[in-house]
Design an enzyme around this catalytic site. Structure first.
Site, short mmCIF file in Angstrom:
data_model
loop_
_atom_site.label_atom_id
_atom_site.label_comp_id
_atom_site.label_asym_id
_atom_site.label_seq_id
_atom_site.Cartn_x
_atom_site.Cartn_y
_atom_site.Cartn_z
N ALA A 154 0.85 -1.20 0.00
CA ALA A 154 0.00 0.00 0.00
C ALA A 154 0.88 1.25 0.00
O ALA A 154 2.03 1.20 0.45
CB ALA A 154 -0.88 -0.03 1.25
N GLY A 182 0.71 -5.04 1.20
CA GLY A 182 -0.45 -5.16 0.32
C GLY A 182 -0.10 -5.83 -1.00
O GLY A 182 -0.97 -6.44 -1.64
N GLU A 226 -0.35 -9.35 -0.27
CA GLU A 226 -1.78 -9.67 -0.03
C GLU A 226 -2.54 -9.76 -1.35
O GLU A 226 -3.42 -10.62 -1.51
CB GLU A 226 -2.39 -8.60 0.89
CG GLU A 226 -1.85 -8.70 2.32
CD GLU A 226 -2.33 -7.57 3.21
OE1 GLU A 226 -2.01 -6.41 2.87
OE2 GLU A 226 -3.00 -7.83 4.20
C1 LIG Z 1 -9.31 6.12 9.94
C2 LIG Z 1 -9.49 4.73 10.39
C3 LIG Z 1 -9.40 3.77 9.27
C4 LIG Z 1 -9.00 2.48 9.81
C5 LIG Z 1 -8.94 1.36 8.84
C6 LIG Z 1 -8.00 1.58 7.74
C7 LIG Z 1 -7.97 0.38 6.89
C8 LIG Z 1 -7.01 0.60 5.81
C9 LIG Z 1 -6.85 -0.66 5.05
C10 LIG Z 1 -5.46 -0.68 4.57
C11 LIG Z 1 -5.13 -2.04 4.14
C12 LIG Z 1 -3.71 -2.32 4.50
C13 LIG Z 1 -2.98 -2.91 3.39
C14 LIG Z 1 -1.56 -3.35 3.68
O1 LIG Z 1 -1.58 -4.43 4.58
C15 LIG Z 1 -0.73 -2.21 4.21
C16 LIG Z 1 0.59 -2.09 3.49
O2 LIG Z 1 0.84 -2.65 2.48
S1 LIG Z 1 1.69 -1.04 4.21
C17 LIG Z 1 3.09 -1.09 3.17
C18 LIG Z 1 3.89 -2.31 3.37
N1 LIG Z 1 5.11 -2.22 2.61
C19 LIG Z 1 6.27 -1.89 3.13
O3 LIG Z 1 6.42 -1.67 4.30
C20 LIG Z 1 7.42 -1.79 2.17
C21 LIG Z 1 8.14 -0.51 2.37
N2 LIG Z 1 9.20 -0.32 1.41
C22 LIG Z 1 10.38 -0.96 1.47
O4 LIG Z 1 10.64 -1.80 2.30
C23 LIG Z 1 11.42 -0.57 0.48
O5 LIG Z 1 11.11 0.71 0.03
C24 LIG Z 1 11.52 -1.51 -0.74
C25 LIG Z 1 10.17 -1.69 -1.41
C26 LIG Z 1 12.09 -2.86 -0.29
C27 LIG Z 1 12.50 -0.88 -1.77
O6 LIG Z 1 13.72 -0.58 -1.11
P1 LIG Z 1 14.82 0.35 -1.81
O7 LIG Z 1 15.05 -0.11 -3.17
O8 LIG Z 1 15.97 0.40 -0.86
O9 LIG Z 1 14.16 1.78 -1.97
P2 LIG Z 1 13.71 2.80 -0.84
O10 LIG Z 1 13.34 2.13 0.40
O11 LIG Z 1 14.69 3.91 -0.79
O12 LIG Z 1 12.34 3.34 -1.49
C28 LIG Z 1 12.36 4.04 -2.72
C29 LIG Z 1 11.29 5.09 -2.65
O13 LIG Z 1 10.01 4.48 -2.57
C30 LIG Z 1 9.29 4.94 -1.44
N3 LIG Z 1 8.46 3.84 -0.96
C31 LIG Z 1 8.86 2.59 -0.73
N4 LIG Z 1 7.83 1.83 -0.34
C32 LIG Z 1 6.75 2.62 -0.35
C33 LIG Z 1 5.38 2.42 -0.05
N5 LIG Z 1 4.89 1.22 0.31
N6 LIG Z 1 4.55 3.47 -0.14
C34 LIG Z 1 4.99 4.68 -0.54
N7 LIG Z 1 6.29 4.94 -0.83
C35 LIG Z 1 7.15 3.91 -0.74
C36 LIG Z 1 10.37 5.36 -0.47
O14 LIG Z 1 9.86 6.28 0.45
C37 LIG Z 1 11.39 5.96 -1.40
O15 LIG Z 1 10.90 7.24 -1.74
P3 LIG Z 1 11.92 8.42 -2.04
O16 LIG Z 1 12.76 8.54 -0.82
O17 LIG Z 1 12.70 7.98 -3.23
O18 LIG Z 1 11.04 9.60 -2.27
#
Ligand SMILES: CCCCCCCCCCCCC[C@H](O)CC(=O)SCCNC(=O)CCNC(=O)[C@H](O)C(C)(C)COP(=O)(O)OP(=O)(O)OC[C@H]1O[C@@H](n2cnc3c(N)ncnc32)[C@H](O)[C@@H]1OP(=O)(O)O
Length: 719
Positions: free
Chosen positions: A61, A100, A103
């Site tokens: 997400a 996500g 998922e």
């Molecule tokens: C108000 C009440 C409401 C209550 C109910 C709400 C219900 C909502 C329902 C939601 C459902 C949930 C769904 C899901 O379960 C939730 C998720 O998926 S959370 C996200 C999980 N993913 C992660 O944690 C992965 C995070 N990212 C990483 O680990 C790494 O970025 C990577 C993918 C392994 C890549 O690593 P690298 O190559 O080293 O690159 P960087 O880390 O430097 O990232 C590059 C660039 O991308 C940006 N970024 C990375 N991941 C995300 C992301 N998931 N979302 C947005 N942006 C992301 C990162 O910030 C970097 O940005 P930059 O610095 O270049 O601007």
């Protein structure tokens, strides 16, 4: 955004397209929903393959959306309709499938992964749980034990491990999309119900309760007060006990609570703060994206004590060639043994070949003549370091950078003895340097942007979290640490015990209380620094040492312990008692309690009852208050950098974001009020006086932390 492509006759391809990680933003989700509907309407299409642009399935997400009002098709419903679809759905995983993203893949009927792909549910590290069915579908595939481990730790696994756990159906060395298409063609027409994970019954087994109890005990021990890991166990337990729809209700309830929590906000802030730290900027306008770093291949490390050994190991592990230098043969031999053993152990553990061929040991400065950069890690003594720096200039090539691993000495003063002030920067590693992730890159007044860029790039290459900071005593981390340590010591004088202070800090979430950390690092280290800085000298009465030095309150307790030979773990006695020298288990020492009582009597201090709240306020708010001064002084570019330093270098609990984020969460006006209160009670402690920036931010309505940088700019412009 998602791209719809009709492939050979019966297959449609849906490509997630949101660089760099194809996060499932509202636009991507809309694109997927539209594309799926197109595929369902097309009678010729019998199967759909999902993949990601640039061979990256999805990073999950879009975390940025969590701080705004969420719009677009909900992920849970979208994945449910993919799973329920009458047409075959296959995920082709390359790069990563995280959160996500995984998922979504679990909602597909089959999953194919490239051998290099990595999969995981890291939501727990962001303060919540896999809230799009992950807690209910994964256990139905892997069983409860593996699901608990993966979901509560957020660990990423290889495609191979995913295959063993049953998370993917096939692993390919080639193109995952191609393999997914072939798989689709081979199973089209087969019944889909057995492939729909939500239709599987709960994964109940007789030992569910005990397995969950064990998991709960483990997460409580490791999570230091974080809520999400506990909620993850509860959600997975539901998958074992309840039908899917009820389990999803439980997942949703838990997610609602976590999603609104300050812990989730702190962890998401920490995620972006860590990534922003690499985007450094200097007061002169030089930045990460306008300065080129030249390549470094050969590095010299001077001094093979604890720090030098760890630094050499980190460099070699990253594939750099290292010349490690010591001043005499005996020290060289012992350093060589230690570094070699560390590298061999590491290679064995990771199942890779030994990198020892990258390492040369040397006794003469001349052997450094071909290196691109030198890291000096000799004893923390200005004169010694100056000697090393000027000797280096006699042998190094003109463009070679000279870096110092000092933990707080003046980088400009050191640079002055060289013939290349623009090529001198600090690279402040944290012990043990091959383990700790933090690196402070310290720019002096003459350091060139290129030198900073080279040090930052080198740090990144050896997998450190690098933060560029200005030059002042202690830089950012240790400058703040001094005030934190001072407050802890004053609390002892006023009536607290080391274990009481440590317990309050550990309950707050610190990995270790400050007195345990001091025992681990060695009390003699600070003692030597205080002697060198003139705080301790021949004019101080060792029996009745003054509690007033250099114009302010001073606590002589650590000096008195050192006089008794209590240096911490290494001597088996420090603030705590240990079974033997070198042993790690800290036990309260009745002798320390007597010692503190005698001390208070001697100085006429009436002991007070100190609450845990006071411990936290005086320690944490003092840290933040000094952080504000650091921002005023332009030593750190923003509050996020300070927080990253405390998260990665000083054991600050990640679910509390960092000292600056914590101050913003508690409320700046509350922090100001408390600092004023403590300063009134302790006027002899100038550092308790609220900083100008704190006052100013409160006067300007306590803006959110993301806006503080603007207020700092204004502050500088009026100086
Ligand atoms: C108000 C009440 C409401 C209550 C109910 C709400 C219900 C909502 C329902 C939601 C459902 C949930 C769904 C899901 O379960 C939730 C998720 O998926 S959370 C996200 C999980 N993913 C992660 O944690 C992965 C995070 N990212 C990483 O680990 C790494 O970025 C990577 C993918 C392994 C890549 O690593 P690298 O190559 O080293 O690159 P960087 O880390 O430097 O990232 C590059 C660039 O991308 C940006 N970024 C990375 N991941 C995300 C992301 N998931 N979302 C947005 N942006 C992301 C990162 O910030 C970097 O940005 P930059 O610095 O270049 O601007």
């Amino acid at each position: 955004m998602a791209r719809y492509t009709r492939l050979t006759e019966p297959i449609a391809l849906i490509t997630l397209n949101n660089p760099p990680v194809n996060a499932l933003s509202s636009a991507v989700r809309s694109g997927i929903v539209d594309s799926v509907s197109q595929a369902l309407k097309d009678d010729q299409v019998k199967a759909v393959v999902f993949c990601g642009e640039n061979r990256m399935f999805s990073g999950g997400a879009d975390i940025k959306e969590f701080s705004g009002s969420m719009s677009g098709p909900p992920l849970v419903r979208m994945i449910h309709s993919i799973e329920a679809s009458e047409k075959l759905m296959v995920a082709a995983i390359e790069g990563v499938a995280l959160g996500g993203g995984l998922e979504l893949a679990l909602g597909c009927h089959y999953r194919v992964a490239n051998t290099k792909a990595r999969l995981g549910l890291p939501e727990v590290t962001l303060g919540f749980l896999p809230g799009a069915g992950g807690t209910q579908r994964l256990p139905r595939l892997t069983g409860i034990t593996a699901a608990l481990e993966l979901i509560t730790t957020g660990r990423q696994i290889s495609a191979q491990e995913a295959l063993q756990l049953g998370i993917v159906d096939q692993v390919t060395e080639g193109n995952a999309v191609q393999a997914a298409m072939e798989l689709a063609l081979s199973v089209i027409g087969q019944p889909l119900n057995p492939r729909r994970l939500s239709l599987r019954p709960p994964v109940w087994s007789a030992d569910v309760d005990s397995v969950c109890e064990v998991a709960l005990a483990r997460v409580k021990q490791h999570s230091r007060g974080a809520m999400a890991p506990v909620a993850c166990v509860q959600a997975v337990r539901a998958a074992a006990m309840l039908p899917y729809s009820k389990g999803m209700e439980k997942e949703r309830q838990l997610m609602d609570t976590l999603f609104r929590s300050s812990q989730a906000r702190a962890l998401q802030y920490a995620f972006f703060a860590q990534r922003n730290a690499g985007k450094w900027s200097l007061p002169n306008g030089a930045r990460w994206n306008n300065t080129k770093a030249r390549d470094v291949q050969r590095v010299g490390v001077i001094g093979l004590g604890t720090m030098g050994r760890g630094i050499a190991v980190s460099l070699v592990k990253a594939g750099l060639s290292v010349v490690a230098l010591e001043s005499d043969a005996k020290q060289l031999e012992s350093g060589k043994k230690a570094v070699t053993a560390m590298l061999q152990r590491d290679a064995q553990r990771r199942g890779v070949g030994s990198p020892l061929h990258l390492l040369t040991f040397a006794l003469s400065f001349h052997q450094l003549k071909d290196v691109d950069l030198v890291i000096e890690a000799v004893f923390e003594d200005m004169n010694l370091k100056k000697r090393v720096f000027s000797d280096l200039c006699k042998v190094l090539r003109a463009g070679t950078l000279i870096c110092t691993n000092t933990s707080g000495l003046n980088v400009d003063e050191l640079a002055k003895v060289t013939d290349r002030q623009h090529l001198v920067v600090g690279m402040h590693f944290f012990a043990p340097a091959h383990v700790m992730k933090l690196l402070e890159v310290v720019y002096g007044s003459r350091s060139s942007p290129e030198a900073v860029a080279v040090a930052m790039a080198l740090g990144k290459r050896i997998q450190k979290v690098c933060v560029a900071v200005g030059n002042c005593p202690g830089f950012v981390g240790n400058r703040m640490l001094k005030l934190y340590m001072d407050q802890s010591l004053y609390l002892l004088e006023e009536g607290a015990t080391p274990e009481q202070v440590d317990q309050a800090l550990e309950e707050f979430g610190f990995a270790m209380g400050i007195f345990k950390v001091a025992d681990l690092s060695g009390l003699d280290v600070g003692w030597r620094v205080r002697k060198a800085s003139g705080l301790i000298g021949p004019d101080i009465d060792p029996v009745n040492p003054s509690r007033w030095r250099l114009g302010q309150r001073y606590c002589p307790l650590p000096d008195m312990l050192c006089q008794q030979g209590r240096f911490g773990q290494k001597t088996g006695r420090g603030w705590y008692l240990y079974n033997s020298p070198g042993s790690k288990e800290a036990k309260p020492d009745p002798e320390i309690l007597n010692f503190l009582e005698d001390y208070r009597l001697k100085y006429g201090i009436t002991p007070q009852r100190i609450s845990s709240q006071e411990v936290i306020e005086r320690c944490a708010f003092s840290l933040a208050n000094e952080g504000f001064r650091i921002l005023e002084d332009g030593i750190a570019a923003g509050p996020e950098d300070i927080d990253v330093i405390y998260l990665f270098g000083y054991g600050w609990p990640r679910h509390r974001g960092g000292p600056m984020f914590y101050a913003s969460q508690v409320g700046l006006s509350v922090v100001l009020e408390k600092m004023e209160h403590y300063h009134r009670i302790h006027p002899d402690v100038p550092s308790l006086e609220p900083s100008r920036l704190l006052r100013r931010l409160v006067a300007e309505g306590s803006p959110p932390i993301q806006q503080w940088r603007n207020h700092i700019k204004n502050l500088h412009s009026q100086l």
